[in-house]
Scaffold this motif. Structure first.
Motif, PDB file in Angstrom:
ATOM      1  N   THR A   1       0.862  -1.177   0.000  1.00 37.93           N
ATOM      2  CA  THR A   1       0.000   0.000   0.000  1.00 37.93           C
ATOM      3  C   THR A   1       0.902   1.231   0.000  1.00 37.93           C
ATOM      4  O   THR A   1       2.095   1.139   0.310  1.00 37.93           O
ATOM      5  CB  THR A   1      -0.919   0.061   1.240  1.00 37.93           C
ATOM      6  OG1 THR A   1      -0.108   0.113   2.422  1.00 37.93           O
ATOM      7  CG2 THR A   1      -1.842  -1.151   1.296  1.00 37.93           C
TER       8      THR A   1
ATOM      9  N   THR B   1       2.716  -5.418   8.223  1.00 33.41           N
ATOM     10  CA  THR B   1       2.173  -4.310   7.456  1.00 33.41           C
ATOM     11  C   THR B   1       2.155  -3.033   8.287  1.00 33.41           C
ATOM     12  O   THR B   1       2.191  -3.075   9.525  1.00 33.41           O
ATOM     13  CB  THR B   1       0.752  -4.628   6.967  1.00 33.41           C
ATOM     14  OG1 THR B   1      -0.070  -4.925   8.096  1.00 33.41           O
ATOM     15  CG2 THR B   1       0.764  -5.813   6.017  1.00 33.41           C
TER      16      THR B   1
ATOM     17  N   THR C   1      -6.964   4.471  -7.480  1.00 33.28           N
ATOM     18  CA  THR C   1      -7.011   5.565  -6.519  1.00 33.28           C
ATOM     19  C   THR C   1      -7.610   6.800  -7.181  1.00 33.28           C
ATOM     20  O   THR C   1      -7.182   7.189  -8.273  1.00 33.28           O
ATOM     21  CB  THR C   1      -5.597   5.895  -6.007  1.00 33.28           C
ATOM     22  OG1 THR C   1      -5.046   4.730  -5.379  1.00 33.28           O
ATOM     23  CG2 THR C   1      -5.623   7.043  -5.006  1.00 33.28           C
TER      24      THR C   1
ATOM     25  N   PHE D   1       0.083   2.121  -8.127  1.00 31.74           N
ATOM     26  CA  PHE D   1      -0.070   3.083  -7.034  1.00 31.74           C
ATOM     27  C   PHE D   1       0.216   4.471  -7.596  1.00 31.74           C
ATOM     28  O   PHE D   1       1.091   4.639  -8.446  1.00 31.74           O
ATOM     29  CB  PHE D   1       0.908   2.773  -5.895  1.00 31.74           C
ATOM     30  CG  PHE D   1       0.811   1.368  -5.379  1.00 31.74           C
ATOM     31  CD1 PHE D   1      -0.126   1.032  -4.415  1.00 31.74           C
ATOM     32  CD2 PHE D   1       1.650   0.376  -5.870  1.00 31.74           C
ATOM     33  CE1 PHE D   1      -0.242  -0.269  -3.947  1.00 31.74           C
ATOM     34  CE2 PHE D   1       1.548  -0.937  -5.400  1.00 31.74           C
ATOM     35  CZ  PHE D   1       0.604  -1.247  -4.445  1.00 31.74           C
TER      36      PHE D   1
END
Length: 398
Positions: free
Chosen positions: A82, A132, A351, A392
């Protein structure tokens, strides 16, 4: 290494960029060092140096200049799981640490005017950690802190001023009972979840300051122009930096509406948007300390608040369309064609980003970056075809 993106430019007009107007009432002024956000080696420029910073699933980085439409390869980082951004840096969670990419582009907000800077982009030192990570940022790229909460219960507060000089400095690193936690920077302090239904305020050295504040099932954080937001099961905490320390207030959610797990907005604005688990849109006005719910005009998977004079809210639909929504009534004002249907069909979630003039959407499987004029009936202003999948994306320079 420099290489051009293959471009399909829908409009020949140059993208006009301007700072947004002053807010109707004053907000707490950001703390900043001498030079109004100036950093040694950076050049002050006359307009926002807006870029799209993208990363592939294996960590290849590309920086696209939205003014010149030129793209530069920035090398690579470890494979991201992420990412998060504060408008300058890309923070990439790799599962065993956080990689930090400095785009070298930022805006410093002086409330009634802005300063814009460009410097050389670079990949900074990695922040080690286990499991994470959740990253929480402020709206300043040169002051305050950046929070990283690792899955094993380590909470780290980075010195953002040091980051602006290319140095990774930890103000503190503390061990908390393992849980799905957050460390949220607020001025020189931070909110840290305890794993026991509460949040602590910690000073810049990690010392607990005052009594804990109740917060069951913390989820979703964002910094607005007013302060830092952290969602709880049935309310939202708003933390505001003040001379006497950090003041924490509670904003009630509408009756029967569960807290969104994610908040998003045009960076720095007072209002944020989130999707409740029941599919309704929750608008959180941190200036007025209110939360309202709107019925979504169609099923959505993400929303963001533009928070402009027209109260636009943008939504990404389950079919991969961008919906332009009236934030006062919930009415749908415009709807694009399915832009990212292939990405969603492949289990990839794009996104959706908004600034004061445009929205951006990364078509991952489509290998296209979309620029959308939401104020002009959702018109697709430009598209940028990419060589690699833009898994991303962050808008930097804002």
């Amino acid at each position: 290494m420099r290489h051009p993106l293959a471009l399909t430019v829908i409009t020949a007009s140059t993208l006009l960029l301007a700072a947004c107007a002053s807010p109707p009432q004053p907000e707490p002024e950001p703390t900043a060092g001498a030079g109004h956000g100036q950093v040694a080696g950076a050049a002050e420029v006359s307009e926002p140096p807006l870029h799209l910073l993208t990363a592939t699933t294996d960590g290849r980085l590309t920086l696209l200049d939205l003014l010149s439409e030129e793209a530069s390869g920035l090398g690579r980082i470890d494979a991201p799981l992420t990412t998060a951004t504060d408008g300058r840096y890309l923070f990439a969670d790799t599962g065993d640490g956080v990689e930090i990419v400095d785009s070298g582009m930022w805006t410093w907000d002086h409330i009634d005017h802005f300063h814009y800077y460009r410097a050389e982009p670079r990949v900074l030192e990695r922040v080690p950690g286990h499991g994470t990570a959740r990253v929480a940022t402020t709206n300043s790229s040169t002051t305050g802190g950046t929070g990283i909460f690792f899955a094993d219960g380590e909470a780290v507060l980075l010195d953002t001023e040091a980051l602006s000089r290319g140095e990774v400095v930890e103000r503190f690193r503390v061990r908390i009972p393992e849980h799905d936690g957050y460390i949220v920077p607020v001025g020189d302090h931070a909110l840290v979840t305890t794993g026991e239904g509460a949040v602590q305020v910690r000073d810049r050295d990690g010392t607990v300051n005052g009594d804990p504040v109740a917060c069951t099932d913390p989820a979703g954080t964002l910094t607005t122009r007013v302060g830092a937001v952290l969602g709880c099961r049935d309310s939202v905490l708003l933390a505001v930096a003040a001379d006497a320390g950090t003041a924490v207030e509670r904003i009630a959610l509408p009756e029967g509406v569960a807290a969104p797990r994610v908040w998003a907005n045009r960076e720095g604005r007072p209002t944020a948007a989130g999707l409740s688990p029941d599919g309704s849109i929750v608008l959180l006005d941190t200036r007025e300390r209110t939360a309202t719910a709107l019925a979504a005009p169609r099923p959505l998977i993400a929303v963001t608040a533009v928070d402009d004079a027209s109260e636009h809210v943008l939504g990404l639909t389950v079919e991969g369309r961008v919906s332009v929504i009236d934030g006062a009534t919930g009415a749908e004002l415009a709807l694009t064609e399915p832009l990212v249907a292939a990405s969603l069909a492949a289990g990839r979630t794009p996104t959706l980003i908004a600034d004061d003039r445009r929205a951006y959407l990364n078509g991952i499987a489509e290998r296209v970056l979309f620029e959308i004029d939401f104020a002009d009936a959702g018109r697709i202003a430009r598209t940028f075809a990419t060589i690699d999948e833009p898994a991303f994306v962050a808008e930097t320079g804002r």
